[in-house]
Design a protein around this motif. Structure first.
Motif: not given
Length: 122
Positions: A27-31, A49-56, A67-73
């Motif tokens: 149950t995910i509304f937003s991350i 490492a951290t990454i915001t929802s906007g990609g920072s 190291f490189t952090i990335s995300r797929d929203n």
């Protein structure tokens, strides 16, 4: 119910590479923020490492440039590409995600993955 499942750890020689992945489900509304910590026996958990929802992104100094952090929203996943690995990178790596489970800001919680072992041999 929210679950984070990690994959991608393993044993690699110094100088090698690994890619860690962490998928959130339930149950995910937003991350909001997502990221990775690591821990070795007898030491405190270290934020890697951290990454915001906007990609920072932000990294601990010891991994910058390697190291490189990335995300797929769309897939609710976060990845950590580990290059030029060193023996001192050996640790259990934990992903986390700050997840809201409803439209209310009061329902944002931090969830953790189960941990994945990364071992770098010299």
């Amino acid at each position: 119910q929210v679950q984070l499942v990690e994959s991608g750890g393993g044993l690699v020689q110094a100088g090698g590479s690994l890619r860690l992945s962490c998928a959130a489900s339930g149950t995910i509304f937003s991350i909001n923020a997502m990221g990775w910590y690591r821990q070795t026996p007898g030491k405190q958990r270290e934020l890697v490492a951290t990454i915001t929802s906007g990609g920072s992104t932000n990294y601990v100094d010891s991994v910058k440039g390697r190291f490189t952090i990335s995300r797929d929203n769309a897939e609710n996943t976060v990845h950590l590409q580990l290059n030029s690995l060193k023996p001192e990178d050996t640790a259990v790596y934990y992903c986390y995600a700050d997840i809201r489970v409803s439209s209310s800001y009061r329902t944002q919680f931090r969830y953790w993955g189960q941990g994945t072992q990364v071992t770098v041999s010299s």
